[in-house]
Design a protein around this motif. Structure first.
Motif, PDB file in Angstrom:
ATOM      1  N   HIS A 176      45.098  44.648  34.200  1.00 18.52           N
ATOM      2  CA  HIS A 176      45.811  44.098  33.053  1.00 18.52           C
ATOM      3  C   HIS A 176      45.721  42.563  33.032  1.00 18.52           C
ATOM      4  CE1 HIS A 176      47.354  48.121  32.385  1.00 18.52           C
ATOM      5  NE2 HIS A 176      47.857  48.138  33.632  1.00 18.52           N
ATOM      6  N   VAL A 177      44.500  42.068  33.273  1.00 12.35           N
ATOM      7  CA  VAL A 177      44.261  40.619  33.201  1.00 12.35           C
ATOM      8  C   VAL A 177      43.004  40.391  32.392  1.00 12.35           C
ATOM      9  CG1 VAL A 177      45.391  40.132  35.422  1.00 12.35           C
ATOM     10  CG2 VAL A 177      42.917  40.619  35.349  1.00 12.35           C
ATOM     11  N   HIS A 178      42.752  39.139  32.079  1.00 12.72           N
ATOM     12  CA  HIS A 178      41.544  38.768  31.327  1.00 12.72           C
ATOM     13  C   HIS A 178      40.331  38.826  32.268  1.00 12.72           C
ATOM     14  CE1 HIS A 178      38.732  36.368  28.921  1.00 12.72           C
ATOM     15  NE2 HIS A 178      39.514  36.708  27.860  1.00 12.72           N
ATOM     16  N   PRO A 179      39.156  39.202  31.764  1.00 17.47           N
ATOM     17  CA  PRO A 179      37.958  39.238  32.614  1.00 17.47           C
ATOM     18  C   PRO A 179      37.666  37.898  33.313  1.00 17.47           C
ATOM     19  CG  PRO A 179      37.523  40.404  30.580  1.00 17.47           C
ATOM     20  CD  PRO A 179      38.882  39.765  30.407  1.00 17.47           C
ATOM     21  N   ASN A 180      37.983  36.777  32.651  1.00 16.14           N
ATOM     22  CA  ASN A 180      37.756  35.472  33.311  1.00 16.14           C
ATOM     23  C   ASN A 180      38.603  35.332  34.567  1.00 16.14           C
ATOM     24  OD1 ASN A 180      35.933  34.764  31.360  1.00 16.14           O
ATOM     25  ND2 ASN A 180      37.393  33.580  30.135  1.00 16.14           N
ATOM     26  N   THR A 181      39.801  35.921  34.493  1.00 14.41           N
ATOM     27  CA  THR A 181      40.668  35.858  35.671  1.00 14.41           C
ATOM     28  C   THR A 181      40.025  36.627  36.829  1.00 14.41           C
ATOM     29  OG1 THR A 181      42.622  35.700  34.255  1.00 14.41           O
ATOM     30  CG2 THR A 181      42.967  36.381  36.542  1.00 14.41           C
ATOM     31  N   VAL A 182      39.459  37.797  36.515  1.00 17.21           N
ATOM     32  CA  VAL A 182      38.766  38.576  37.553  1.00 17.21           C
ATOM     33  C   VAL A 182      37.612  37.771  38.143  1.00 17.21           C
ATOM     34  CG1 VAL A 182      37.469  40.677  38.029  1.00 17.21           C
ATOM     35  CG2 VAL A 182      39.442  40.753  36.480  1.00 17.21           C
ATOM     36  N   THR A 183      36.869  37.118  37.233  1.00 17.63           N
ATOM     37  CA  THR A 183      35.729  36.307  37.713  1.00 17.63           C
ATOM     38  C   THR A 183      36.192  35.212  38.671  1.00 17.63           C
ATOM     39  OG1 THR A 183      34.515  36.732  35.677  1.00 17.63           O
ATOM     40  CG2 THR A 183      33.827  34.843  36.992  1.00 17.63           C
ATOM     41  N   GLN A 184      37.275  34.532  38.302  1.00 14.36           N
ATOM     42  CA  GLN A 184      37.783  33.462  39.155  1.00 14.36           C
ATOM     43  C   GLN A 184      38.253  33.995  40.501  1.00 14.36           C
ATOM     44  OE1 GLN A 184      40.834  31.635  36.766  1.00 14.36           O
ATOM     45  NE2 GLN A 184      39.357  30.774  35.287  1.00 14.36           N
ATOM     46  N   ARG A 185      38.924  35.181  40.480  1.00 13.83           N
ATOM     47  CA  ARG A 185      39.384  35.740  41.745  1.00 13.83           C
ATOM     48  C   ARG A 185      38.212  36.132  42.649  1.00 13.83           C
ATOM     49  NH1 ARG A 185      44.363  39.783  39.882  1.00 13.83           N
ATOM     50  NH2 ARG A 185      45.789  38.122  39.114  1.00 13.83           N
ATOM     51  N   LEU A 186      37.185  36.735  42.055  1.00 13.04           N
ATOM     52  CA  LEU A 186      36.012  37.129  42.859  1.00 13.04           C
ATOM     53  C   LEU A 186      35.290  35.897  43.443  1.00 13.04           C
ATOM     54  CD1 LEU A 186      34.553  40.046  40.695  1.00 13.04           C
ATOM     55  CD2 LEU A 186      35.922  40.197  42.789  1.00 13.04           C
ATOM     56  N   GLU A 187      35.248  34.784  42.713  1.00 15.25           N
ATOM     57  CA  GLU A 187      34.653  33.552  43.254  1.00 15.25           C
ATOM     58  C   GLU A 187      35.452  33.054  44.458  1.00 15.25           C
ATOM     59  OE1 GLU A 187      34.527  30.868  39.997  1.00 15.25           O
ATOM     60  OE2 GLU A 187      32.749  31.791  39.076  1.00 15.25           O
ATOM     61  N   ARG A 188      36.792  33.177  44.365  1.00 18.74           N
ATOM     62  CA  ARG A 188      37.628  32.781  45.488  1.00 18.74           C
ATOM     63  C   ARG A 188      37.351  33.676  46.710  1.00 18.74           C
ATOM     64  NH1 ARG A 188      39.653  28.295  46.684  1.00 18.74           N
ATOM     65  NH2 ARG A 188      40.565  28.112  44.568  1.00 18.74           N
ATOM     66  N   VAL A 189      37.175  34.993  46.441  1.00 18.18           N
ATOM     67  CA  VAL A 189      36.863  35.925  47.527  1.00 18.18           C
ATOM     68  C   VAL A 189      35.557  35.502  48.219  1.00 18.18           C
ATOM     69  CG1 VAL A 189      36.159  38.289  48.051  1.00 18.18           C
ATOM     70  CG2 VAL A 189      38.132  37.870  46.569  1.00 18.18           C
ATOM     71  N   GLY A 190      34.574  35.130  47.378  1.00 15.74           N
ATOM     72  CA  GLY A 190      33.304  34.685  47.954  1.00 15.74           C
ATOM     73  C   GLY A 190      33.469  33.458  48.840  1.00 15.74           C
ATOM     74  N   GLU A 191      34.341  32.520  48.419  1.00 17.14           N
ATOM     75  CA  GLU A 191      34.576  31.337  49.241  1.00 17.14           C
ATOM     76  C   GLU A 191      35.220  31.704  50.576  1.00 17.14           C
ATOM     77  OE1 GLU A 191      36.952  28.730  46.939  1.00 17.14           O
ATOM     78  OE2 GLU A 191      35.420  28.372  45.391  1.00 17.14           O
ATOM     79  N   THR A 250      48.950  35.646  45.657  1.00 20.65           N
ATOM     80  CA  THR A 250      47.939  36.108  44.707  1.00 20.65           C
ATOM     81  C   THR A 250      47.609  37.568  44.964  1.00 20.65           C
ATOM     82  OG1 THR A 250      46.241  35.306  46.213  1.00 20.65           O
ATOM     83  CG2 THR A 250      46.952  33.803  44.473  1.00 20.65           C
ATOM     84  N   GLY A 251      46.693  38.126  44.202  1.00 19.07           N
ATOM     85  CA  GLY A 251      46.311  39.530  44.338  1.00 19.07           C
ATOM     86  C   GLY A 251      44.833  39.696  44.580  1.00 19.07           C
ATOM     87  N   LEU A 252      44.250  38.927  45.500  1.00 22.54           N
ATOM     88  CA  LEU A 252      42.809  39.023  45.761  1.00 22.54           C
ATOM     89  C   LEU A 252      42.452  40.371  46.359  1.00 22.54           C
ATOM     90  CD1 LEU A 252      41.945  35.475  47.177  1.00 22.54           C
ATOM     91  CD2 LEU A 252      41.824  36.302  44.825  1.00 22.54           C
ATOM     92  N   VAL A 253      43.329  40.912  47.265  1.00 24.46           N
ATOM     93  CA  VAL A 253      43.026  42.205  47.884  1.00 24.46           C
ATOM     94  C   VAL A 253      43.033  43.297  46.809  1.00 24.46           C
ATOM     95  CG1 VAL A 253      43.842  43.966  49.498  1.00 24.46           C
ATOM     96  CG2 VAL A 253      43.887  41.541  50.155  1.00 24.46           C
ATOM     97  N   ALA A 254      44.023  43.274  45.917  1.00 29.46           N
ATOM     98  CA  ALA A 254      44.088  44.263  44.837  1.00 29.46           C
ATOM     99  C   ALA A 254      42.888  44.135  43.917  1.00 29.46           C
ATOM    100  CB  ALA A 254      45.386  44.079  44.050  1.00 29.46           C
ATOM    101  N   THR A 255      42.471  42.907  43.666  1.00 35.00           N
ATOM    102  CA  THR A 255      41.302  42.693  42.808  1.00 35.00           C
ATOM    103  C   THR A 255      40.067  43.307  43.449  1.00 35.00           C
ATOM    104  OG1 THR A 255      42.264  40.651  41.960  1.00 35.00           O
ATOM    105  CG2 THR A 255      39.886  40.951  41.677  1.00 35.00           C
ATOM    106  N   LEU A 256      39.888  43.117  44.797  1.00 35.24           N
ATOM    107  CA  LEU A 256      38.744  43.705  45.501  1.00 35.24           C
ATOM    108  C   LEU A 256      38.774  45.230  45.397  1.00 35.24           C
ATOM    109  CD1 LEU A 256      38.186  41.696  48.825  1.00 35.24           C
ATOM    110  CD2 LEU A 256      36.535  42.097  46.999  1.00 35.24           C
TER     111      LEU A 256
END
Length: 610
Positions: free
Chosen positions: A569-584, A545-551
């Motif tokens: 170049h992704v949907h905002p919902n995808t960003v939201t889901q990745r940030l929730e994973r980062v929080g976990e 995945t790209g959690l580090v790039a998302t951060l």
């Protein structure tokens, strides 16, 4: 034809003498008949005399046997019952009774009766001088009457005469019971018909009363002797129990036992449940007795003696004037004097045990603190020579070690240092105060757990501990222990400077502050990066995945969701889901300013390392 002498020898009845006289008189002249009648009179008198002698002999024999029987009886109440029963048998009367004087009440009270018909008579009390009994009891002289109800020599009272009438008493003979010249009561014989009392009966009852007094006094003396023997036995048992308690308490003291052993010994020797409490009311040993004992403690402390409370006893353990503990004993029966002294001796031993333990703790604290200071201050060569002292102190400092340093707010630092010493003793380590902070060195590989334990020990004292921790693989080799201590102290100082009081942290937990304070060792930089974003990088590596790039994009766009999605170049919902994973993965609070700064720095350092 038999003679009067033959009849006397055969103990013939009086009718036989009369028949012999009538038969012998036939055919005799007047002179011979006169001689025969003279012989008859002499024979009859001899017969009467022999009868009285035999009767007297029988009475004396019965009196002797009675006196002998009485001396064999030890119980006072049994003696009194035997006296009236034997007196009634000897005099062949209808009733006998015995009274004892009560000087304080000025009366003689009925103690025991034999042959009484009514309950009222058995409980009668006669004022001294009243009635025949009261007169005998007062004067100490024998009195008798043929018919009491008509005899005006005695002071009559209505309730006494009613009791006498209820028993149908007519003739009464009373003799005193005299002991050492003092009248102690009276013995009386009663007939329910009018009759005289011959002097022989008066003498017989008087003699019997004298024997009865001796037997009564013997019984009293035997009772006193039995009580003295029982008292001596109880005293001996108490002395033996006290000696046993002393020996066992001494064994506890010499053997280095604690207050739990003292409570166990006292529970056994005093047949109760003993418990030991601190002056503030905290249980040290034993079980809660369920007594409201705290109110009496000041009295026990002031007196230095045990104090009764409900079904128990309380004793204060004193070291001079210092109250160091309280002993509470619950017991079904009250303690005797010897038992109370044993409890007080137990309190003294408790004070000695606690003082000894305190001395040992103080000595260990001083020696351990000095040894710890020497280890931290000495050079490498001197530190090697300290290994033998470490071994003698019972400390294991070979292998991995954890060093924790702490400051204390809201509690006495010396008490906190003693708590650290207790932790060190349990973990085969060292503890003490060094350069204004508490230092704890323990074998182990989990610095944060050791720091948390030290913080908890400080919290139990009502204080707040700020703890810096570090670890080393071999504390006594080279300068590793000193380096670990320096690192732990730097963590502590950093936490204090950042206002993070009440926290526990190792160097990695300091975040970017660790780097800004000049500790820029590449190993520490790598550790910092791993601490901050390690879980996120590991997730990317496993899942692709790209959690580090998302951060990185999220921080670069100032935390704007749509801009981040546009950069990636992704949907905002995808960003939201990745940030929730980062929080976990990183835990809550990662978006807070301080934590966010550490994360941004870690991301840049990771890119530079890459």
């Amino acid at each position: 034809m038999p003679t009067f002498l033959d009849l006397l020898y055969d103990e013939a009845p009086l009718s036989a003498f009369d028949e012999h006289l009538a038969a012998a008189e036939a055919g005799l002249d007047e002179a011979e008949a006169a001689v025969l009648r003279s012989e008859y009179d002499v024979a009859v008198r001899l017969r009467d005399l022999m009868g009285r002698m035999r009767s007297r002999e029988a009475e004396l024999s019965a009196l002797y046997e009675t006196a002998s029987d009485l001396t064999a009886i030890r119980d006072v109440d049994t003696i009194l019952a035997a006296i009236v029963r034997r007196a009634r048998q000897l005099l062949h009367c209808d009733m006998t009774y015995l009274s004892l004087n009560d000087e304080s009440d000025g009366a003689s009270y009925m103690k025991v009766t034999d042959g009484a018909l009514t309950r009222e008579f058995q409980t009668l009390r006669l004022p001294l001088g009243t009635g025949l009994l009261g007169l005998v009891a007062q004067t100490g002289a024998a009195y008798f009457t043929e018919d009491y109800s008509t005899d005006q020599r005695f002071v009559h009272q209505g309730y006494i005469d009613e009791a006498v009438a209820g028993e149908q008493i007519r003739a009464i003979l009373g003799v005193p019971l005299v002991l050492d010249g003092v009248v102690i009561g009276a013995l009386l014989a009663v007939h329910r018909s009018v009759r005289r009392f011959p002097q022989s009966e008066v003498s017989l009852l008087t003699s019997f009363a004298a024997h009865a007094v001796v037997a009564l006094e013997n019984a009293r003396l035997f009772a006193e002797l039995d009580e003295a023997n029982r008292s001596l036995t109880r005293h001996t048992e108490a002395v033996d129990a006290a000696a046993l308690a002393h020996d066992r308490l001494t064994d506890v003291l010499i053997g280095g036992g604690g207050v739990a052993e003292v409570a166990e010994v006292l529970s056994g020797v005093l047949d109760g449940r003993a418990s030991v409490w601190t002056p503030s009311g905290e249980l040290l040993a034993g079980e809660d007795p369920g007594l409201d004992w705290r109110e009496v403690v000041p009295g026990a402390v002031a007196s230095g003696r045990s104090v009764v409370v409900g079904s128990g006893m309380v004793a204060a353990a004193l070291a001079g004037t210092e109250h160091v503990a309280t002993l509470v004993l619950r017991r079904d029966d009250p303690l005797d004097l010897a038992g109370r002294r044993t409890l007080e001796r137990g309190a003294l031993v408790t004070a000695l045990v606690l003082l000894f333990a305190r001395s040992v703790t103080d000595a260990e604290e001083r020696l351990g603190g000095q040894l710890l200071a020497d280890l931290l201050e000495a050079g490498p060569e001197s530190r090697e020579r300290l290994r033998e002292r470490v071994r003698r102190h019972g400390v294991s400092l070979d292998g991995p070690l954890v060093v924790a340093t702490a400051t204390v707010d809201g509690a006495d630092r010396h008490r906190a240092s003693r708590a650290a010493v207790a932790l060190a003793r349990r973990g085969s380590g060292l503890a003490g105060e060094h350069r204004g902070a508490i230092v704890l060195v323990l074998p182990g590989e989990d610095p944060l757990r050791v720091g948390a334990d030290l913080q908890s020990a400080i919290a139990e004292l009502g204080g707040v501990g700020t703890v810096g921790v570090a670890a080393t693989s071999d504390g006594l080799r080279g300068d590793r222990l000193v380096s670990a201590h320096r690192e732990a102290r730097r963590c502590l100082d950093t936490l204090v400077r950042l206002g993070r009081g009440g926290e526990v942290s190792d160097p990695a937990g300091l975040g970017v502050a660790r780097l800004l304070l000049g500790d820029n060792d590449p190993e520490h930089v790598t550790a910092f990066v791993e601490t901050m974003i390690g879980p996120v990088r590991a997730w990317d590596e496993r899942r692709g995945t790209g959690l580090v790039a998302t951060l990185e994009a999220w921080f670069a766009t100032g935390g704007h969701l749509k801009d981040t999605a546009s950069v990636l170049h992704v949907h905002p919902n995808t960003v939201t889901q990745r940030l929730e994973r980062v929080g976990e993965l990183l835990g809550g609070g990662w978006r807070e300013p301080g934590r966010a700064l550490d994360l941004q720095l870690a991301l840049r350092l990771a890119r530079l390392q890459g």
